[in-house]
Write an enzyme that holds these catalytic residues in place. Sequence first.
Site, PDB file in Angstrom:
ATOM      1  N   CYS A 140      -2.698  -6.532  -5.434  1.00 55.44           N
ATOM      2  CA  CYS A 140      -1.307  -6.740  -5.009  1.00 55.44           C
ATOM      3  C   CYS A 140      -1.311  -7.923  -4.063  1.00 55.44           C
ATOM      4  CB  CYS A 140      -0.770  -5.488  -4.311  1.00 55.44           C
ATOM      5  SG  CYS A 140       0.899  -5.681  -3.635  1.00 55.44           S
ATOM      6  N   HIS A 190       5.998  -3.356   3.442  1.00 58.23           N
ATOM      7  CA  HIS A 190       4.595  -2.952   3.424  1.00 58.23           C
ATOM      8  C   HIS A 190       4.259  -2.160   4.682  1.00 58.23           C
ATOM      9  CE1 HIS A 190       3.132  -5.406  -0.007  1.00 58.23           C
ATOM     10  NE2 HIS A 190       4.132  -6.193   0.339  1.00 58.23           N
ATOM     11  N   CYS A 240       6.373 -10.676  -5.444  1.00 58.18           N
ATOM     12  CA  CYS A 240       5.133 -10.318  -6.127  1.00 58.18           C
ATOM     13  C   CYS A 240       4.249 -11.555  -6.131  1.00 58.18           C
ATOM     14  CB  CYS A 240       5.393  -9.833  -7.549  1.00 58.18           C
ATOM     15  SG  CYS A 240       3.877  -9.325  -8.406  1.00 58.18           S
ATOM     16  N   GLY A 243       0.692  -7.476  -0.933  1.00 59.70           N
ATOM     17  CA  GLY A 243      -0.023  -6.481  -0.142  1.00 59.70           C
ATOM     18  C   GLY A 243      -1.227  -7.063   0.565  1.00 59.70           C
ATOM     19  N   GLU A 292       1.327   0.770  -4.819  1.00 57.44           N
ATOM     20  CA  GLU A 292       2.468  -0.132  -4.909  1.00 57.44           C
ATOM     21  C   GLU A 292       3.752   0.637  -5.200  1.00 57.44           C
ATOM     22  OE1 GLU A 292       3.425  -4.474  -6.931  1.00 57.44           O
ATOM     23  OE2 GLU A 292       1.434  -3.579  -7.085  1.00 57.44           O
TER      24      GLU A 292
END
Length: 279
Positions: A218, A160, A72, A221, A209
Site C-alpha cells: 500500500c 491512516h 492510491c 500506507g 486496507e
Amino acid sequence: MIPFRKMHGLGNDFVIVDARPAPLPLTPARIAALSDRHHGIGCDQFITLEPEAEADVFMRIHNPDGSEAGACGNATRCVAHLLMAETGRDAVVVRTIRGDLPCERLADGPHGTNWIRADMGPPMLGWREVPLAEAMETLHLPIDLGPVSDPAACSMGNPHATFFVEALDGLDWRALGPVAEHHALLPERANIGFAEVLAPDHIRVAIWERGAGPTLACGSGACATLVNAHRRGLAGRRARIDLPGGALEVEWRLDGHVLMAGPVATAFLGRFDPAAWPE
C-alpha cells in the site's frame, strides 16, 4: 467490450480502464463485481482514467467494494508509467480528487526503467483532516485492541492509523485490522498499519486496507508509516519500507511533501462486457 489492463506495484494490483475517449458504464455495483477475485477480474483497486485539461490525466480510484478512494500511491505510479509510455516523457502529472501528483521515472542506479517516483504531497495531520470523530492530538489515539494500542494517525488523501509494534511475526494483524478500520474514532474508516521499526531508515509494515483488506503493498500506507514514525521520533525522514510484496523508498522532505518510489509491472491485458455484470 471494454479493454482493461491489469497492473501492480509490489503485488498491490489494479484493473485500469481508459474512459478518456468516452464515459464508461461503470456503477459502484459493477465495479465491485469486476473487482471480486473469485467471480470477476480481481483487484485491490479499480482505476478509471478520465480526461483532464490541466494535468496529464484524472485518475479515479475505487475500492473493491465499489466505494471511492481519495489516494492510491502504487496505482498513481502505475498510471504514470502508462502515461510515460504514451507520451515518451519521463515526468507526468496525475490528478486525483486529492490534487495533482507529479511523477518521474528513475532511470539511474539500480532501479531500472520500471521504477517510478510519485510526489504524494504533504500529509494532513489535523484531527478534522484525517478525519477523527472528535478533537484530539493525532499523534496518539486512545485506541486499545489488546495486542496493539496507541496508534498515530494522518491522512495521505485517505485516512491512516499506524500501530507501532515490537515484532510483526506472531501478531494476528489480519484479525486486528478490520476491528481498527471500523473503530468509532474513525468515522470514514481508515487504512490500518502495523509497523515494526528495524532501524531509523528501515521499517517493516503490514497494512489492512480500508475496503480491501490485507494487501501485499500500500503506497499511501507506506508514506503514512514513515510520517507517523518520524513524528514519534522512531525514524528519520527517509526510509526503506518493507511490505509483504517488496520494498518502497519513502522520503518526507523538509518542504512537507512525501515522495514514494518503487517498481511497477503489467500482468496482462483483457476485455470485459459490462452488460454481463450487475448495474
